[in-house]
Design an enzyme around this catalytic site. Sequence first.
Site: not given
Length: 377
Positions: A164-165
């Site tokens: 995830d970012r």
Amino acid sequence: MKRNREDMEIVWQTPANPPERHDYIFRNGIRYVKPYYFEFISHAKNRWAGKTIVDLFADEFKGRNRDYYAAAVKSGRIQVDGKTVSVFYRVQSSQKISHFLHRHEPPVMALDVKILHKGEDVLTVCKPASVPVHPCGQYRKNTVVGILQAEHDLAPLFPIHRLDRLVSGLLILARSASQADIFRQQIESGMVQKQYIAKVVGEFPEEEQVVNLRVNFNAREGRSTVEPEAKDEKGNGKAACTKFTRICTNGKYSIVSCHPITGRTHQIRVHLQSTGHPIANDPLYLSDDVDSNSRRAFTAHKTAVKSSHSSKSTDNCISEPEESVEDFGIDPMCTNCPNLAPIGYDGSEEGLWLHCVRYSGPDWVYECPYPDWASLS
């Protein structure tokens, strides 16, 4: 410095245009991308058929107002099948619709993408938080793949898993499509083990905790929820299992080793929340019962991080000269100019205290160093 539309030399970019070093601007510990012209292409859905071109954009793409879309159609920045149309043109199903846009990418933290291992077939890096892995949404150049190409001339690269970012840590990238397929087959067959660490609220139990709770991701809300494992009938969520082991604790926080057996969206984050020990700086999953203390700590952490990002002398931050607004072309029709960041970005997001430290397969192991926040001393 304002420029007339007629005076501007517009160079349209496509996904084939590789990111380059000069595409980035660094300010106060933040990495920006110089705005650039880009053609966004979509094909008319059946439900769009019969709508005027302006109505279509005003109804479906609410990031800009109706006046902008009308002006964009009149100026040819919005085209149908490669041709300029009137504002009253009615779209037909499957037609190619192009929107030529002055693109502003969201900024990310100006942290190095550290190369851990560079082999003939495999590249491993330590992904910094806030940077997406590959082009998606509003991001194209401000991605791990884009930065590696611009700063290290490493391309093509094929991520074999994603983070995830806002998550940091080990990222494995194959250097060929065939090698990527080998990794993915091992992952899909359950031959790969993953380990993350997290900094959570409170004193996590000493004995191993196994969470078997289905994870239901709501794409509209951008968050997951858990539901009990149904014995007689299946629930709406996907089966998910995570094993947690405490590494250390000081009573206020704990460092926890996380071993996801499955790979669902936000699985570790929502499973930790279900134990009553959410990630200590996770605003999305901080439970109400721990809200007061942990949110105060989270706010203090963000303030400290912003202060550290303002200093360009930090070891893992890229140091570049300051650049002014004149360093990129301002488009008079652009709804984001003269700002570098797109409208709606408030700059408040920071990295989660969740970090990937290890991936291992049948005959390989790759690891990543622990982050600074993993020490409770």
